[in-house]
Design an enzyme around this catalytic site. Sequence first.
Site, mmCIF file in Angstrom:
data_model
loop_
_atom_site.group_PDB
_atom_site.id
_atom_site.type_symbol
_atom_site.label_atom_id
_atom_site.label_comp_id
_atom_site.label_asym_id
_atom_site.label_seq_id
_atom_site.Cartn_x
_atom_site.Cartn_y
_atom_site.Cartn_z
ATOM 1 N N ASP A 174 0.819 -1.211 0.000
ATOM 2 C CA ASP A 174 0.000 0.000 0.000
ATOM 3 C C ASP A 174 0.854 1.262 0.000
ATOM 4 O OD1 ASP A 174 0.959 -0.434 2.560
ATOM 5 O OD2 ASP A 174 -0.989 -0.854 3.426
ATOM 6 N N ASN A 182 -7.164 -2.814 14.549
ATOM 7 C CA ASN A 182 -8.549 -3.150 14.223
ATOM 8 C C ASN A 182 -8.643 -4.350 13.272
ATOM 9 O OD1 ASN A 182 -7.661 -2.116 11.825
ATOM 10 N ND2 ASN A 182 -9.047 -0.365 11.763
ATOM 11 N N GLU A 197 -9.725 -2.144 5.563
ATOM 12 C CA GLU A 197 -10.235 -1.815 6.895
ATOM 13 C C GLU A 197 -11.504 -2.627 7.201
ATOM 14 O OE1 GLU A 197 -8.615 0.055 8.873
ATOM 15 O OE2 GLU A 197 -7.862 1.896 7.962
ATOM 16 N N HIS A 216 -7.019 -4.647 10.340
ATOM 17 C CA HIS A 216 -6.799 -4.396 8.903
ATOM 18 C C HIS A 216 -5.502 -5.049 8.427
ATOM 19 C CE1 HIS A 216 -4.627 -0.272 9.679
ATOM 20 N NE2 HIS A 216 -3.728 -1.218 9.533
HETATM 21 C C1 F6R Z 1 1.513 -1.345 6.142
HETATM 22 C C2 F6R Z 1 0.241 -2.019 6.284
HETATM 23 C C3 F6R Z 1 -0.552 -1.955 7.556
HETATM 24 C C4 F6R Z 1 0.293 -2.261 8.798
HETATM 25 C C5 F6R Z 1 -0.558 -2.152 10.046
HETATM 26 C C6 F6R Z 1 0.240 -2.378 11.313
HETATM 27 O O1 F6R Z 1 2.024 -1.539 4.847
HETATM 28 O O2 F6R Z 1 -0.183 -2.595 5.349
HETATM 29 O O3 F6R Z 1 -1.606 -2.877 7.458
HETATM 30 O O4 F6R Z 1 0.833 -3.544 8.689
HETATM 31 O O5 F6R Z 1 -1.166 -0.891 10.119
HETATM 32 O O6 F6R Z 1 1.129 -1.330 11.490
HETATM 33 P P1 F6R Z 1 2.245 -1.354 12.644
HETATM 34 O O7 F6R Z 1 3.195 -2.425 12.287
HETATM 35 O O8 F6R Z 1 2.870 0.012 12.580
HETATM 36 O O9 F6R Z 1 1.507 -1.625 13.916
#
Ligand code: F6R
Length: 240
Positions: free
Chosen positions: A67, A136, A143, A138
């Site tokens: 992403d 959450n 989401e 995702h």
């Molecule tokens: C990032 C992504 C997100 C993160 C998620 C967890 O490329 O796709 O889904 O993996 O937000 O983020 P952290 O590791 O910062 O808790």
Amino acid sequence: MKLYICKDYDAMSAKAADVVASVITLKPDCILGLATGSTPVGMYQKLAEMNKAGKLDFAEVKTYNLDEYYPIKPTNDQSYRYFMDKNLFDNINIDKANTHLLNGEAVDTDAECAAYDKAIEAAGGIDIQVLGIGNNGHIGFNEPDSELVAATHKTGLTESTIQANSRFFASADEVPRHALTMGMAPIMKARKIIILISGKNKHEVLMGLLSGKITTQNPATMLNMHPDVTVVCDEDAYNG
Ligand code: F6R
């Protein structure tokens, strides 16, 4: 689903690096699906150390990231392109031309997303997809919602994700409100998936994933339908 419960963040990062390295060793021209966020940073450091020590070669590896914020310039230090260069690509012998991220400046986002899915297919598909997980549930920026989108697409960020990601920005107001993200289909088509989960705040979504039940309110639970998923978590995430 394979589950590794590691003592702490460092042990989780080492285990995850071993899994990814084994894929590269067996298939030096493999396609990696990569994630940003704080969770995989330790794993990227360990992969870079293996590369420096001459134990792992990225010369033929290609990468596709999950992403990118939208809109954002690649030179912005909060862009995921900047993150990947700093945390991995600048530290290994990868050809930057082989590293792909969605274009956060695309004018026609539908065309950009469709082309990204096509490019992954044309390259032969993802050999191993690295995932983190949001508080959450995702994955990528898919989401929790009443429905999930299959194809790569532009999406809005939920308030909880904006708040969670504001720690990287000067304030929550500066977090972009949109992102381009791989949809559920390209993620689920990866031949192998590894998901890294660290910290007490991820306990609830980890338990949801391990429950074996599937709900669009915790998008990661879709991984229960994939034949080759490795969950690597630390004790904080597992025990809560
Ligand atoms: C990032 C992504 C997100 C993160 C998620 C967890 O490329 O796709 O889904 O993996 O937000 O983020 P952290 O590791 O910062 O808790």
